[in-house]
Design an enzyme around this catalytic site. Sequence first.
Site, mmCIF file in Angstrom:
data_model
loop_
_atom_site.group_PDB
_atom_site.id
_atom_site.type_symbol
_atom_site.label_atom_id
_atom_site.label_comp_id
_atom_site.label_asym_id
_atom_site.label_seq_id
_atom_site.Cartn_x
_atom_site.Cartn_y
_atom_site.Cartn_z
ATOM 1 N N ASN A 1 6.153 4.524 4.000
ATOM 2 C CA ASN A 1 5.810 5.574 5.083
ATOM 3 C C ASN A 1 4.447 4.438 5.832
ATOM 4 O O ASN A 1 3.004 4.476 5.250
ATOM 5 C CB ASN A 1 5.529 6.782 5.087
ATOM 6 C CG ASN A 1 4.628 7.502 5.969
ATOM 7 O OD1 ASN A 1 4.066 7.019 7.058
ATOM 8 N ND2 ASN A 1 5.322 8.481 6.840
ATOM 9 N N GLU B 1 7.138 5.737 10.278
ATOM 10 C CA GLU B 1 6.201 6.372 10.738
ATOM 11 C C GLU B 1 6.052 4.839 11.433
ATOM 12 O O GLU B 1 4.406 4.388 11.494
ATOM 13 C CB GLU B 1 4.745 7.012 10.229
ATOM 14 C CG GLU B 1 5.094 8.365 10.506
ATOM 15 C CD GLU B 1 3.890 9.000 10.167
ATOM 16 O OE1 GLU B 1 3.631 9.317 9.108
ATOM 17 O OE2 GLU B 1 3.658 9.259 11.356
ATOM 18 N N ASP C 1 10.717 8.429 3.836
ATOM 19 C CA ASP C 1 9.610 9.619 3.134
ATOM 20 C C ASP C 1 9.864 10.592 3.299
ATOM 21 O O ASP C 1 10.678 11.834 4.739
ATOM 22 C CB ASP C 1 8.526 9.575 4.751
ATOM 23 C CG ASP C 1 7.673 10.974 4.106
ATOM 24 O OD1 ASP C 1 7.907 11.546 3.515
ATOM 25 O OD2 ASP C 1 6.622 10.597 4.955
ATOM 26 N N ASN D 1 9.504 13.678 3.057
ATOM 27 C CA ASN D 1 8.499 15.437 3.075
ATOM 28 C C ASN D 1 9.015 16.316 2.430
ATOM 29 O O ASN D 1 9.430 17.755 2.835
ATOM 30 C CB ASN D 1 8.531 15.353 4.761
ATOM 31 C CG ASN D 1 7.618 14.808 5.053
ATOM 32 O OD1 ASN D 1 6.890 14.435 4.738
ATOM 33 N ND2 ASN D 1 7.627 14.337 6.456
ATOM 34 N N ASP E 1 8.197 10.189 -1.489
ATOM 35 C CA ASP E 1 8.588 8.968 -0.965
ATOM 36 C C ASP E 1 9.788 8.793 -1.423
ATOM 37 O O ASP E 1 9.468 8.266 -3.084
ATOM 38 C CB ASP E 1 7.607 7.771 -0.911
ATOM 39 C CG ASP E 1 6.943 8.631 0.611
ATOM 40 O OD1 ASP E 1 7.487 7.781 1.641
ATOM 41 O OD2 ASP E 1 5.951 8.829 0.162
ATOM 42 N N ASP F 1 -1.412 6.068 4.188
ATOM 43 C CA ASP F 1 -1.492 7.290 3.415
ATOM 44 C C ASP F 1 -1.109 7.554 2.089
ATOM 45 O O ASP F 1 -0.287 8.048 1.376
ATOM 46 C CB ASP F 1 -1.755 8.868 3.609
ATOM 47 C CG ASP F 1 -1.122 9.019 4.825
ATOM 48 O OD1 ASP F 1 -0.464 7.851 5.353
ATOM 49 O OD2 ASP F 1 -1.176 10.176 5.820
ATOM 50 N N HIS F 2 0.448 6.777 2.230
ATOM 51 C CA HIS F 2 1.225 6.390 1.656
ATOM 52 C C HIS F 2 1.591 4.784 0.867
ATOM 53 O O HIS F 2 1.227 4.938 1.551
ATOM 54 C CB HIS F 2 2.757 7.045 2.242
ATOM 55 C CG HIS F 2 3.440 7.672 2.833
ATOM 56 N ND1 HIS F 2 4.485 8.514 2.559
ATOM 57 C CD2 HIS F 2 3.108 8.550 4.049
ATOM 58 C CE1 HIS F 2 4.219 9.416 3.340
ATOM 59 N NE2 HIS F 2 2.942 9.436 4.100
#
Length: 258
Positions: A7, A34, A146, A148, A217, A249-250
């Site tokens: 991501n 994303e 991802d 989530n 992930d 941020d991943h």
Amino acid sequence: MILATWNINGIRARLDYILDWLAARKPDVVGLQELKAEEKNFPFEAFRQAGYSAVIHGQKAWNGVAVLSRGACEVLQAGLPGTSPAGARMLAVDTGGINFLSLYCPNGKSIEHPDFRSKLSWFDQLAVFLESGDRIDKDRTVIVGDFNICPEPIDSWNEELLAGTIFHTGEERQRLERIIKIGFEDLYRQLNPDTRMFSWWDYRGGAFYKNQGLRIDLLLASDLIASRVTEVYTDRDFRKKRDGRTPSDHAPVIAVLE
DNA sequence: ATGGCAGAGATTCTCTGA
């Protein structure tokens, strides 16, 4: 063969960072999530010069998924059937003899928010799609992205604090379990049964240096492909600022197949 | 150390993310 998921939190903001990573790790197939971009703004030419073909399912500003491959990609399905209001979150391609899916699963916001119910429905639709066998050959499929969802307590930096909150509910974990029971292995957990390692850390509050993260992930693979995997790891170096460039941020998660 | 949010889009602020 090297497979990866990442991501990247904005393809246009991250392009140079991603190109550095491709040069360093030389993956063969990568699922990106994303993108936050429409297809017309996707940097196909930069990836072509780096040796990758790309297919994308994008939209303006939010969501968006892509697959990069050293070989050609044939699109099997763009968008998860029955979920178009949820945005561009699924792309399935055939590349190198593998059916490869890049997923950006809905976040859900909080368990009280209407988006939480939509998230659960989205996973139900995903299960229906995979169980149907339409377009996808389950025996040679890799599903990355991802998700989530924290699959298990070990996948959260603080299950005690967060149990029952978003990413940490039984309802979400049951959805993920249903996907896996169709016939897939969680490749990281298969090879590292007891290791606490995350793939996402919040930008805020110094979460990365405090290692307050989540493993959300995932790379899932059919048993036949899972049996060929020799190594799976979170590429933590590429969650760090590099040469003044801001990371996602991943972190990428990488699986090596023989 | 990896350092304390960031990206996109419509306007110096809102929305979203996990």
